[in-house]
Design a protein around this motif. Sequence first.
Motif, PDB file in Angstrom:
ATOM      1  N   LYS B 148      -4.661   8.997 114.601  1.00 59.75           N
ATOM      2  CA  LYS B 148      -5.837   8.253 115.041  1.00 59.75           C
ATOM      3  C   LYS B 148      -6.333   7.368 113.931  1.00 59.75           C
ATOM      4  O   LYS B 148      -6.340   7.788 112.785  1.00 59.75           O
ATOM      5  N   PRO B 149      -6.801   6.186 114.236  1.00 56.35           N
ATOM      6  CA  PRO B 149      -6.887   5.536 115.550  1.00 56.35           C
ATOM      7  C   PRO B 149      -5.800   4.473 115.743  1.00 56.35           C
ATOM      8  O   PRO B 149      -6.073   3.425 116.290  1.00 56.35           O
ATOM      9  N   VAL B 164      -3.456   9.719  96.942  1.00 58.01           N
ATOM     10  CA  VAL B 164      -4.074  10.309  98.139  1.00 58.01           C
ATOM     11  C   VAL B 164      -4.276   9.257  99.222  1.00 58.01           C
ATOM     12  O   VAL B 164      -3.912   9.466 100.383  1.00 58.01           O
ATOM     13  N   LEU B 165      -4.850   8.124  98.856  1.00 54.06           N
ATOM     14  CA  LEU B 165      -5.151   7.112  99.871  1.00 54.06           C
ATOM     15  C   LEU B 165      -3.911   6.306 100.222  1.00 54.06           C
ATOM     16  O   LEU B 165      -3.032   6.080  99.392  1.00 54.06           O
ATOM     17  N   LEU B 166      -3.880   5.879 101.490  1.00 51.51           N
ATOM     18  CA  LEU B 166      -2.730   5.156 102.006  1.00 51.51           C
ATOM     19  C   LEU B 166      -3.229   3.986 102.852  1.00 51.51           C
ATOM     20  O   LEU B 166      -4.080   4.165 103.721  1.00 51.51           O
ATOM     21  N   ALA B 167      -2.717   2.792 102.583  1.00 57.39           N
ATOM     22  CA  ALA B 167      -3.042   1.641 103.425  1.00 57.39           C
ATOM     23  C   ALA B 167      -1.920   1.438 104.420  1.00 57.39           C
ATOM     24  O   ALA B 167      -0.756   1.681 104.116  1.00 57.39           O
ATOM     25  N   VAL B 177      -7.186   1.897 105.920  1.00 49.93           N
ATOM     26  CA  VAL B 177      -6.997   2.749 104.755  1.00 49.93           C
ATOM     27  C   VAL B 177      -7.276   4.178 105.191  1.00 49.93           C
ATOM     28  O   VAL B 177      -8.349   4.477 105.737  1.00 49.93           O
ATOM     29  N   PHE B 178      -6.294   5.071 104.992  1.00 47.26           N
ATOM     30  CA  PHE B 178      -6.399   6.467 105.394  1.00 47.26           C
ATOM     31  C   PHE B 178      -6.402   7.361 104.168  1.00 47.26           C
ATOM     32  O   PHE B 178      -5.926   6.976 103.108  1.00 47.26           O
ATOM     33  N   THR B 202      -8.973  10.940 107.098  1.00 47.40           N
ATOM     34  CA  THR B 202     -10.223  10.191 107.000  1.00 47.40           C
ATOM     35  C   THR B 202      -9.911   8.704 107.029  1.00 47.40           C
ATOM     36  O   THR B 202      -8.973   8.267 106.368  1.00 47.40           O
ATOM     37  N   ILE B 203     -10.670   7.945 107.818  1.00 49.63           N
ATOM     38  CA  ILE B 203     -10.471   6.496 107.834  1.00 49.63           C
ATOM     39  C   ILE B 203     -11.475   5.881 106.874  1.00 49.63           C
ATOM     40  O   ILE B 203     -12.677   5.933 107.091  1.00 49.63           O
ATOM     41  N   CYS B 204     -10.954   5.316 105.796  1.00 55.53           N
ATOM     42  CA  CYS B 204     -11.832   4.789 104.757  1.00 55.53           C
ATOM     43  C   CYS B 204     -12.100   3.300 104.945  1.00 55.53           C
ATOM     44  O   CYS B 204     -12.949   2.735 104.265  1.00 55.53           O
TER      45      CYS B 204
END
Lengths: 154, 397
Positions: B148-149, B164-167, B177-178, B202-204
Amino acid sequence: MSFRKIDIDAYDEDVIQETELVEPDPRDPTQVLADAKQKQADVRSALARNDVTGALSIALDQAPYGPNVDEAKNLTLQTVVSILNSTRSADIPAVLKDLSVENQDTLMKYLYKGMAMPGWGDVSGSVLLIWHEKLTEVAGTGCIVRVMTDRRTV
Amino acid sequence: MSAPEVYSIAQTPVTCHAFNADRTQVAVSLNDRHLHIFERQGHEWKNIETLSEHDKVITSIDWAPKTNQIVTASQDRNAYVWAQTPDPHTGATVWKPTLVLLRINRAATFVRWSPNEDKFAVASGARAIAICSFDPENNWWVARQLKKPIRSTVLSIDWHPNNVLLAAGSADMKARVFSAYIKDVDKKPAPSVWGEKLPFNTICGEYSSPAGGWVHAVGFSPSGDVLAFVSHDSSISIVYPSGPTVYTIRLNSLPYVTLTWTAEDSLVAAGHDCQPIVYAGSEAGWQAIGTLDDTSAAGGAKAGGARSGPVGRLNSAAFNTFRNADTRGQTSSSSTGEGDTELLTVHQNTITSVRPYEVGADGRVARVSTSGADGKLVVWDAGAVSALTGKMSGMRI
């Protein structure tokens, strides 16, 4: 075989809808139509002052898009084409250079819409083609690519 | 300023490429199901290994510099991790594949190792991104999915330096960005501009392309505080999340499909325009400053004669060919050179991938490598920027 004609999307609960891809116009349809009428009047007075760039900017700003605003769309198309028809071809490059990049893209949308109208080729086809040529010189092929991708059709 | 190193490595399109840590070898997909490994021998690249495990076209490759493992993603919905191990019979070192359980029902489109090389992310047509980490108990790679989403095929991904973060850039016209936080692998990340608490999925951030184009490529800046993405509506967007401030540049020419940052204040984007374009800027604004492909010099070096301009610009070569055939009965216009379809650019077709090649002493990427649909692999000096004036004069009507 008829299975090729089955609409498989109808069986997909998670199918992506056209409406999810486009941000709807925040304005109410009646408001959009009123705006289009107001713009038509503003364009006339701008043209009377011989201000073609101003008239085009007025017509192209916040152009109507999306469903339920067909009347406003047609009205805006007529407004834009009336400006195009009343401009001398020698003035076109200067007018286009003064437009914002967003309005150049919107103008290209109207040029393609005008070419797509049945029967319009005989009436204003050559005018649309001249504007198309000059606009592509100014805004490049990227402008055409954006018209093809953008789902906010005018 | 040095000239780009141009290697014609194939007669077929090069879908993607990945160099090893010391850049003596490169893994490429030649738009088929085999993983080809080339080795530099003098001024040439020789195919030293062809690894066949996938059933369909390999769409993406990444080579981990520290652990020396290759990961491949393919249209056959699988990913393999390749590691060099001694063969039990001969003792020779061979690349051994390990299947990754992705649990996706569409093609895998893109794969990248995380900065620490303990995870990798696989984008797919199944509206999902598989985040894969190694499970030592069972000795295999397991996947957790970001769903999601996402509403359509994910076309590209890029890791934040914090692991950790992924675009992700997707065909639903959005760059997102997740958080791809995996409890057993990651330490709690320090708060950043993208957020403080970052559980998995988490959607950042979520950013739309300006005129409804598929997002072809995404990239975090070296610090991870800025995100850039290119989309099929011929535009490039640079996002500062704290505002959020989004700088959008609408291009004059055809869309980019790939990008890489070279420093905190500059990036290189390339695509259907066949030449790498350099952008520079800061939080105050961004602009194109030039191209790495000095078309004026290339045109002078090549034998003279009129050539068609860079692809995607207006040129009437095709029109003239037809007109000459019609009015003068000329089938080929060798006298005027108008039948010549060679482009002024080094790449003769779409650039499929641009990647950092060599990092200089100052921390900036000194050289970048590109692979193209013309079968070429090119290494460019990232500092050799020539002005765009040549590009504009190359535009002929």
